[in-house]
Write an enzyme that holds these catalytic residues in place. Sequence first.
Site, short mmCIF file in Angstrom:
data_model
loop_
_atom_site.label_atom_id
_atom_site.label_comp_id
_atom_site.label_asym_id
_atom_site.label_seq_id
_atom_site.Cartn_x
_atom_site.Cartn_y
_atom_site.Cartn_z
CG ASP A 94 -17.49 -7.03 -2.63
OD1 ASP A 94 -16.85 -7.58 -1.71
OD2 ASP A 94 -17.02 -6.13 -3.34
CB SER A 118 -9.19 -2.49 7.85
OG SER A 118 -8.45 -2.98 6.76
CB SER A 155 -1.16 -8.29 -0.83
OG SER A 155 -1.99 -9.01 0.06
CD GLU A 180 -14.42 -10.55 -3.98
OE1 GLU A 180 -14.64 -9.35 -3.91
OE2 GLU A 180 -15.28 -11.38 -4.33
CE LYS A 205 -4.60 -1.21 0.68
NZ LYS A 205 -4.59 -2.55 1.29
N GLY A 244 -17.00 -12.80 1.66
CA GLY A 244 -17.23 -11.46 1.11
C GLY A 244 -16.90 -11.40 -0.36
C1 LIG Z 1 -5.42 -3.52 1.04
C2 LIG Z 1 -4.93 -4.88 0.99
C3 LIG Z 1 -5.46 -5.81 0.08
C4 LIG Z 1 -6.60 -5.49 -0.85
O1 LIG Z 1 -6.26 -4.48 -1.78
P1 LIG Z 1 -7.38 -3.71 -2.59
O2 LIG Z 1 -6.63 -2.71 -3.38
O3 LIG Z 1 -8.34 -3.08 -1.62
O4 LIG Z 1 -8.10 -4.70 -3.44
C5 LIG Z 1 -4.89 -7.07 0.06
N1 LIG Z 1 -3.90 -7.43 0.90
C6 LIG Z 1 -3.38 -6.57 1.79
C7 LIG Z 1 -2.30 -7.03 2.69
C8 LIG Z 1 -3.87 -5.27 1.88
O5 LIG Z 1 -3.37 -4.41 2.76
#
Ligand SMILES: *Cc1c(COP(=O)(O)O)cnc(C)c1O
Length: 322
Positions: free
Chosen positions: A213, A81, A307, A207, A56, A211
């Site tokens: 969606d 979050s 991620s 997903e 992020k 959830g």
């Molecule tokens: C935010 C996040 C996601 C999801 O990313 P989006 O851009 O909202 O789809 C997945 N994994 C981690 C660790 C995140 O912080």
Amino acid sequence: MTTDLSIAYEDVVQAHQRLDGIAHRTPVMRSRTADERCGANLFFKCETLQHIGAFKIRGAYNAIAQFTPHQREGGVVTFSSGNHGQAIARAAQLLGVRAVVVMPLDAPAMKVAATEGYGGEVVRYDRYAEDPSQIVAAIAEERGMTFIPPFDHPHVMAGQGTAAKELFEEVGPLDMIVTPLGGGGLLSGTAVAARHFAPGCDIVGVEPEAGNDGQQSLAKGEIVRIATPVTIADAAQSRSLGRHTFPVLQQLGARVVTVTDDQLVDTMAFMAARMKLVVEPTGCLAAAAVFHGAVAVRGLRVGIVLSGGNIDLARFAKLIGS
Ligand SMILES: *Cc1c(COP(=O)(O)O)cnc(C)c1O
């Protein structure tokens, strides 16, 4: 091809230039055990080892770096979050900008502490009862701050796409790229990069089953909203895709599959035991889909985005031990 989408590959390229010297070019790991388990060539992009412990920072920095002088003076506000909040706080700190992060009362303690550690001011709310966007709007209005949302913003999306750009640059064409899916910032940026490097690449978002969606939205051809899902994947509890992310996913042909919380826990254990990686539940979504057959990967070259890795050790141990 399509020209009416919120981001194009050139935006990902420019984001990557802005991030030079800021975001890590995270390692791509291989695992023979994982390859044998799946009968595929798997390439794990380790955003767990990114600054702030998740991808992020890429989108947050790319967004704040494009503020006007007036916006920089006012500061940035967001809701999250966790990981986006940390990313906004850290990016703002790097750019000398004030940051307010609106966070749920039940956000993991480590994520709250980290956000404050980067100099962000944290405002708490009840995510099962209150609408964070209203709280954010009030703060933006009162304090003259600019709202940067967690996913539904072209600069955020382009920044998130730089992880996939690095992956393709490092390993070459892929038959499939799989990422976690919350609101679609990561997957939309990934889709734009994937179409550039490998036009035939299968683009898959994953997903939590509780959830789905995004899956419903692509099936129906319009954005479907759900109640906040109950899942251990706390960074993918978004209630809908966004007006910027959804069209990108739809027009670039992304598809969505789901995994269960049990499959996430199994994958966390595999990552820790076999690959020596601490991956948070949401960060395991893509790998869990590959390991548990939600996508057919036999014989393919598959990119998997891990991620994020932000999880309290006590919670990690409890999940693995259960
Ligand atoms: C935010 C996040 C996601 C999801 O990313 P989006 O851009 O909202 O789809 C997945 N994994 C981690 C660790 C995140 O912080």
